[in-house]
Design a protein around this motif. Structure first.
Motif, PDB file in Angstrom:
ATOM      1  N   LEU A 219       0.844  -1.194   0.000  1.00  0.00           N
ATOM      2  CA  LEU A 219       0.000   0.000   0.000  1.00  0.00           C
ATOM      3  C   LEU A 219       0.879   1.243   0.000  1.00  0.00           C
ATOM      4  CD1 LEU A 219      -3.089   0.680   2.265  1.00  0.00           C
ATOM      5  CD2 LEU A 219      -1.243   2.354   2.165  1.00  0.00           C
ATOM      6  N   ILE A 220       0.540   2.195  -0.894  1.00  0.00           N
ATOM      7  CA  ILE A 220       1.219   3.483  -0.837  1.00  0.00           C
ATOM      8  C   ILE A 220       0.183   4.589  -0.690  1.00  0.00           C
ATOM      9  CG2 ILE A 220       3.170   2.666  -2.210  1.00  0.00           C
ATOM     10  CD1 ILE A 220       2.141   4.325  -4.537  1.00  0.00           C
ATOM     11  N   MET A 221       0.518   5.583   0.105  1.00  0.00           N
ATOM     12  CA  MET A 221      -0.336   6.757   0.255  1.00  0.00           C
ATOM     13  C   MET A 221       0.418   7.956  -0.284  1.00  0.00           C
ATOM     14  SD  MET A 221      -2.136   8.430   3.658  1.00  0.00           S
ATOM     15  CE  MET A 221      -3.562   7.341   3.701  1.00  0.00           C
ATOM     16  N   MET A 222      -0.245   8.706  -1.170  1.00  0.00           N
ATOM     17  CA  MET A 222       0.389   9.861  -1.798  1.00  0.00           C
ATOM     18  C   MET A 222      -0.027  11.159  -1.115  1.00  0.00           C
ATOM     19  SD  MET A 222       0.332   8.897  -5.870  1.00  0.00           S
ATOM     20  CE  MET A 222       1.311  10.379  -6.247  1.00  0.00           C
ATOM     21  N   TYR A 223       0.879  12.128  -1.184  1.00  0.00           N
ATOM     22  CA  TYR A 223       0.620  13.449  -0.630  1.00  0.00           C
ATOM     23  C   TYR A 223       1.396  14.470  -1.462  1.00  0.00           C
ATOM     24  CZ  TYR A 223       0.671  17.386   2.643  1.00  0.00           C
ATOM     25  OH  TYR A 223       0.553  18.643   3.213  1.00  0.00           O
ATOM     26  N   GLU A 224       0.668  15.388  -2.062  1.00  0.00           N
ATOM     27  CA  GLU A 224       1.265  16.460  -2.863  1.00  0.00           C
ATOM     28  C   GLU A 224       2.284  15.948  -3.881  1.00  0.00           C
ATOM     29  OE1 GLU A 224       2.622  19.647  -0.363  1.00  0.00           O
ATOM     30  OE2 GLU A 224       0.559  20.274   0.092  1.00  0.00           O
ATOM     31  N   GLY A 225       1.873  14.907  -4.600  1.00  0.00           N
ATOM     32  CA  GLY A 225       2.676  14.418  -5.712  1.00  0.00           C
ATOM     33  C   GLY A 225       3.836  13.517  -5.367  1.00  0.00           C
ATOM     34  N   ARG A 226       3.894  13.066  -4.116  1.00  0.00           N
ATOM     35  CA  ARG A 226       4.962  12.164  -3.689  1.00  0.00           C
ATOM     36  C   ARG A 226       4.389  11.030  -2.843  1.00  0.00           C
ATOM     37  NH1 ARG A 226       8.884  16.508  -0.959  1.00  0.00           N
ATOM     38  NH2 ARG A 226       6.862  17.494  -0.630  1.00  0.00           N
ATOM     39  N   MET A 247       0.183   7.130  10.571  1.00  0.00           N
ATOM     40  CA  MET A 247       1.399   7.069   9.758  1.00  0.00           C
ATOM     41  C   MET A 247       1.424   8.197   8.734  1.00  0.00           C
ATOM     42  SD  MET A 247       1.538   2.956   9.092  1.00  0.00           S
ATOM     43  CE  MET A 247       2.992   3.013   8.054  1.00  0.00           C
ATOM     44  N   PHE A 248       0.260   8.452   8.125  1.00  0.00           N
ATOM     45  CA  PHE A 248       0.177   9.511   7.122  1.00  0.00           C
ATOM     46  C   PHE A 248       0.413  10.877   7.748  1.00  0.00           C
ATOM     47  CE2 PHE A 248      -2.487  12.718   4.949  1.00  0.00           C
ATOM     48  CZ  PHE A 248      -1.783  12.785   3.766  1.00  0.00           C
ATOM     49  N   GLU A 249      -0.173  11.112   8.906  1.00  0.00           N
ATOM     50  CA  GLU A 249       0.005  12.403   9.571  1.00  0.00           C
ATOM     51  C   GLU A 249       1.471  12.651   9.898  1.00  0.00           C
ATOM     52  OE1 GLU A 249      -1.738  14.862  13.468  1.00  0.00           O
ATOM     53  OE2 GLU A 249      -2.427  12.827  13.018  1.00  0.00           O
ATOM     54  N   LYS A 250       2.136  11.608  10.374  1.00  0.00           N
ATOM     55  CA  LYS A 250       3.551  11.741  10.711  1.00  0.00           C
ATOM     56  C   LYS A 250       4.397  11.972   9.457  1.00  0.00           C
ATOM     57  CE  LYS A 250       7.383   9.251  12.909  1.00  0.00           C
ATOM     58  NZ  LYS A 250       7.794   7.997  13.592  1.00  0.00           N
ATOM     59  N   ALA A 251       4.152  11.174   8.412  1.00  0.00           N
ATOM     60  CA  ALA A 251       4.956  11.271   7.193  1.00  0.00           C
ATOM     61  C   ALA A 251       4.747  12.597   6.482  1.00  0.00           C
ATOM     62  CB  ALA A 251       4.602  10.109   6.258  1.00  0.00           C
ATOM     63  N   SER A 252       3.483  13.041   6.370  1.00  0.00           N
ATOM     64  CA  SER A 252       3.212  14.305   5.684  1.00  0.00           C
ATOM     65  C   SER A 252       3.805  15.472   6.457  1.00  0.00           C
ATOM     66  CB  SER A 252       1.709  14.502   5.487  1.00  0.00           C
ATOM     67  OG  SER A 252       1.020  14.492   6.726  1.00  0.00           O
ATOM     68  N   GLY A 253       3.781  15.387   7.783  1.00  0.00           N
ATOM     69  CA  GLY A 253       4.392  16.435   8.606  1.00  0.00           C
ATOM     70  C   GLY A 253       5.888  16.525   8.366  1.00  0.00           C
ATOM     71  N   GLN A 254       6.521  15.360   8.245  1.00  0.00           N
ATOM     72  CA  GLN A 254       7.969  15.331   7.971  1.00  0.00           C
ATOM     73  C   GLN A 254       8.276  15.904   6.588  1.00  0.00           C
ATOM     74  OE1 GLN A 254       8.752  11.156   8.545  1.00  0.00           O
ATOM     75  NE2 GLN A 254       9.232  11.390  10.713  1.00  0.00           N
ATOM     76  N   MET A 255       7.418  15.628   5.615  1.00  0.00           N
ATOM     77  CA  MET A 255       7.627  16.148   4.270  1.00  0.00           C
ATOM     78  C   MET A 255       7.485  17.670   4.240  1.00  0.00           C
ATOM     79  SD  MET A 255       5.594  13.163   2.154  1.00  0.00           S
ATOM     80  CE  MET A 255       5.764  13.894   0.543  1.00  0.00           C
ATOM     81  N   ILE A 256       6.516  18.187   4.971  1.00  0.00           N
ATOM     82  CA  ILE A 256       6.316  19.636   5.030  1.00  0.00           C
ATOM     83  C   ILE A 256       7.510  20.309   5.666  1.00  0.00           C
ATOM     84  CG2 ILE A 256       4.942  21.459   6.117  1.00  0.00           C
ATOM     85  CD1 ILE A 256       2.495  19.603   5.770  1.00  0.00           C
ATOM     86  N   ALA A 257       7.993  19.720   6.768  1.00  0.00           N
ATOM     87  CA  ALA A 257       9.154  20.279   7.462  1.00  0.00           C
ATOM     88  C   ALA A 257      10.391  20.264   6.576  1.00  0.00           C
ATOM     89  CB  ALA A 257       9.425  19.492   8.756  1.00  0.00           C
ATOM     90  N   SER A 258      10.557  19.162   5.814  1.00  0.00           N
ATOM     91  CA  SER A 258      11.703  19.058   4.924  1.00  0.00           C
ATOM     92  C   SER A 258      11.632  20.114   3.813  1.00  0.00           C
ATOM     93  CB  SER A 258      11.740  17.650   4.301  1.00  0.00           C
ATOM     94  OG  SER A 258      12.793  17.538   3.368  1.00  0.00           O
ATOM     95  N   ASP A 259      10.429  20.336   3.265  1.00  0.00           N
ATOM     96  CA  ASP A 259      10.257  21.333   2.217  1.00  0.00           C
ATOM     97  C   ASP A 259      10.589  22.738   2.739  1.00  0.00           C
ATOM     98  OD1 ASP A 259       9.534  19.447   0.404  1.00  0.00           O
ATOM     99  OD2 ASP A 259       7.383  19.785   0.573  1.00  0.00           O
ATOM    100  N   ARG A 260      10.172  23.005   3.954  1.00  0.00           N
ATOM    101  CA  ARG A 260      10.439  24.328   4.530  1.00  0.00           C
ATOM    102  C   ARG A 260      11.936  24.561   4.720  1.00  0.00           C
ATOM    103  NH1 ARG A 260       5.605  24.296   9.092  1.00  0.00           N
ATOM    104  NH2 ARG A 260       3.914  24.998   7.680  1.00  0.00           N
ATOM    105  N   MET A 261      12.647  23.507   5.090  1.00  0.00           N
ATOM    106  CA  MET A 261      14.100  23.625   5.259  1.00  0.00           C
ATOM    107  C   MET A 261      14.782  23.902   3.917  1.00  0.00           C
ATOM    108  SD  MET A 261      14.987  20.613   8.013  1.00  0.00           S
ATOM    109  CE  MET A 261      16.746  20.962   7.883  1.00  0.00           C
ATOM    110  N   LEU A 262      14.281  23.222   2.864  1.00  0.00           N
ATOM    111  CA  LEU A 262      14.865  23.433   1.535  1.00  0.00           C
ATOM    112  C   LEU A 262      14.619  24.850   1.018  1.00  0.00           C
ATOM    113  CD1 LEU A 262      13.952  20.035  -0.164  1.00  0.00           C
ATOM    114  CD2 LEU A 262      16.235  20.828   0.505  1.00  0.00           C
ATOM    115  N   LEU A 263      13.456  25.385   1.399  1.00  0.00           N
ATOM    116  CA  LEU A 263      13.103  26.747   0.955  1.00  0.00           C
ATOM    117  C   LEU A 263      13.821  27.802   1.787  1.00  0.00           C
ATOM    118  CD1 LEU A 263       9.277  26.264   0.362  1.00  0.00           C
ATOM    119  CD2 LEU A 263      11.028  26.604  -1.385  1.00  0.00           C
ATOM    120  N   GLY A 264      14.416  27.373   2.870  1.00  0.00           N
ATOM    121  CA  GLY A 264      15.161  28.300   3.724  1.00  0.00           C
ATOM    122  C   GLY A 264      14.260  29.122   4.617  1.00  0.00           C
TER     123      GLY A 264
END
Length: 264
Positions: A219-226, A247-264
């Motif tokens: 099973l895969i769950m997608m969020y914002e194209g990933r 699991m989805f709440e945790k994973a999507s939260g980590q993805m958002i945090a990672s995106d914010r770090m990349l954006l500076g």
């Protein structure tokens, strides 16, 4: 086997309606894997299937099916690798033709045409055996017009037609969403049987988390194209809807945090 590497797809770029549907998506599916795909509206599920099928080409990245790079191939040239069932039960069959005629068309698709006309007795017996797996009694109605069948019967027939030639990849685009719960369960059971019998590599989109958990081996769950969640094996067998949401709440939260770090 399906391999998607770093795929991007953006619609209406440079406008107020710009939407990134696939955002660096990478996914590998091994031969014979049956994967269910879930995610909210706009997560990229349908874009994923359409990109694989060649309905539209990805902006970046690559797509390989059974060792063949199909990234730049148009939809009609990928058709020989792919079987697909859509959400609408009215698609995929010819309403004015008989059940056996629809099956004959699917069976002869892509093959050299001959002067031989009609359907042989041996072919009819073959079609009956195939239809029995659906458990809908269609094996006794070979000459019935498909337009007289219920939506569930037509969708089950479409599923069978899409898998007759054992495609390298089977794409199921919410193929039970338009059916009532009882009929949907029958079609899903038939799907499981056909996929297992022919060892078909399968991607099935669904909005029903319980169906996503109970069917397929991964099973895969997608969020914002990933891909936000990717779970299989014993872990998937023990999964509950509540577990999946956490699991989805945790994973999507980590993805958002990672995106914010990349954006500076």
């Amino acid at each position: 086997m399906l391999e998607i590497k770093n795929a991007y797809k953006t619609f209406n770029p440079g406008t107020v309606n710009e939407k990134t549907a696939l955002n660096g998506l990478s996914l590998t599916i091994n031969d014979g894997e049956f994967i269910t795909v879930i995610g909210g509206n706009g997560a990229g599920k349908s874009t994923l299937l359409n990109a694989v099928a060649g309905v539209w080409l990805v902006d970046e990245g690559s797509i390989t099916i059974d060792g063949t790079d199909v990234t730049r191939l148009p939809e009609h040239k990928r058709a020989k690798y792919i079987g697909r069932v859509f959400q609408d039960p009215m698609m995929g069959t010819a309403a004015t033709m008989q059940i056996e005629e629809n099956l004959a068309l699917a069976m002869r698709r892509g093959k050299r045409r001959t002067l031989r006309a009609g359907i042989t007795a041996a072919e009819r017996e073959q079609y009956k055996d195939m239809l029995k797996i659906l458990e809908l009694g269609l094996e006794d109605r070979l000459t019935a017009k498909v337009g007289l069948l219920s939506g569930g019967q037509r969708q089950a027939l479409t599923l069978l037609m899409a898998t007759l030639q054992k495609p390298k990849l089977l794409l199921l685009d919410e193929h039970t969403a338009a059916l009532d719960p009882k009929t949907a369960a029958k079609v899903l059971d038939a799907t499981e049987k056909i996929v297992q019998k022919d060892h078909l590599t399968t991607l099935m989109i669904t909005h029903n988390m319980r169906d996503a958990i109970s069917h397929g081996g991964r099973l895969i769950m997608m969020y914002e194209g990933r891909v936000a969640v990717d779970i299989s094996g014993e872990e998937k067998l023990r999964l509950t809807v509540e577990d999946l949401l956490q699991m989805f709440e945790k994973a999507s939260g980590q993805m958002i945090a990672s995106d914010r770090m990349l954006l500076g």
